[in-house]
Design an enzyme around this catalytic site. Structure first.
Site, short mmCIF file in Angstrom:
data_model
loop_
_atom_site.label_atom_id
_atom_site.label_comp_id
_atom_site.label_asym_id
_atom_site.label_seq_id
_atom_site.Cartn_x
_atom_site.Cartn_y
_atom_site.Cartn_z
N SER A 161 31.94 44.67 36.65
CA SER A 161 32.32 43.38 37.23
C SER A 161 31.75 42.26 36.40
CB SER A 161 31.77 43.28 38.66
OG SER A 161 31.91 41.97 39.17
N TYR A 195 24.51 43.39 44.74
CA TYR A 195 25.74 43.94 44.16
C TYR A 195 25.76 43.76 42.65
CZ TYR A 195 30.72 44.44 43.08
OH TYR A 195 31.92 44.81 42.52
#
Length: 253
Positions: free
Chosen positions: A141, A154
């Site tokens: 990501s 995260y």
């Protein structure tokens, strides 16, 4: 019938979004697939689409945060096809809370799904990838490349995955095995909906993100294109490829 004709490809998180789009693109390129997901109904639907595109498909229904499923997934694939050429580590979970609201169970599950699963799937797949001179693509990501409130934990998992990509690629190059990551910005998938955000609020979030990503929200198909590129690029290994729609270098200070 395509660059990946008869190649054996594992795609995790294949029941929707990036994983489903990637599995379908490999199917169109002639691959033999093992698709993995937690939701039986959606995984069966995704597998059906791949079969309609001409692919042979094996379905593995299971949660990769459960450690025993990792070696089982690899073993089932080899039992079905006899080999592995490509491993796409796409499955993941998110919990977007500030650290002072983070619960340990949610924190642990993110690391089990987003870091432990790709690491040990790669470990168990490696003997087969050595034989096939295959490759791994980890779906990371853009959050690993920047700091933002409410996504610290995260982002930590994705930063760890990026480092695994670089480090494991250095271990695998001598075997002719390549390891890369794609780092997409925000993609319009079910991932956000699975976080329990109300639809109205979710649309507000998407509108704000459209402004942060000058080229717009990504589609799963656009990320899949990058994944297949990395699987095709025979001299590329150890990279983390941002697909950021302008997010990273357009941020306002």
């Amino acid at each position: 019938m395509g660059r990946f004709r008869n190649k054996v490809v594992i795609v995790t998180g294949a029941s929707s979004g990036i994983g489903e789009a990637t599995a379908l693109d490999f199917a169109k390129q002639g691959a033999r697939l093992c698709v993995c997901g937690r939701n039986k109904e959606r995984l069966i639907d995704a597998a059906k689409k791949c079969r309609e595109a001409g692919a042979e498909v094996h379905e593995f229904i299971g949660d990769l945060a459960e450690f025993d499923n990792l070696e089982l997934l690899i073993n089932e694939t080899v039992a079905k096809y006899g080999d592995i050429d490509v491993l796409i580590n796409n499955a993941g979970v998110g919990d977007f809370k500030p650290i002072d609201q983070m619960e340990v169970d949610a924190y642990d599950k993110m690391f089990m799904a987003n870091v432990r699963a790709p690491v040990f799937l790669s470990k168990y797949a490696l003997p087969h990838l050595k034989k096939s001179k295959g490759c791994i693509v980890n779906v990371s990501s853009c959050s690993s490349l920047m700091a933002s409130p409410h996504s610290v934990a995260y982002s930590m998992t994705k930063a760890a995955l990026d480092h695994f990509t670089r480090g494991f690629s250095s271990e695998c190059s001598a075997f002719g095995v390549r390891v890369n990551s794609v780092n997409p910005a925000v993609v319009a998938t079910r991932f956000a909906a699975q976080l329990g955000i109300p639809e109205e609020q979710l649309q507000q979030v998407y509108e704000a993100l459209k402004k942060a990503q000058p080229l717009g929200l990504l589609t799963s198909e656009q990320v899949s294109e990058a994944i297949l590129y990395l699987c095709s690029s025979e001299m590329t290994t150890g990279i983390t490829l941002p697909i950021d729609a302008g997010l990273i270098h357009s941020r306002k200070v």
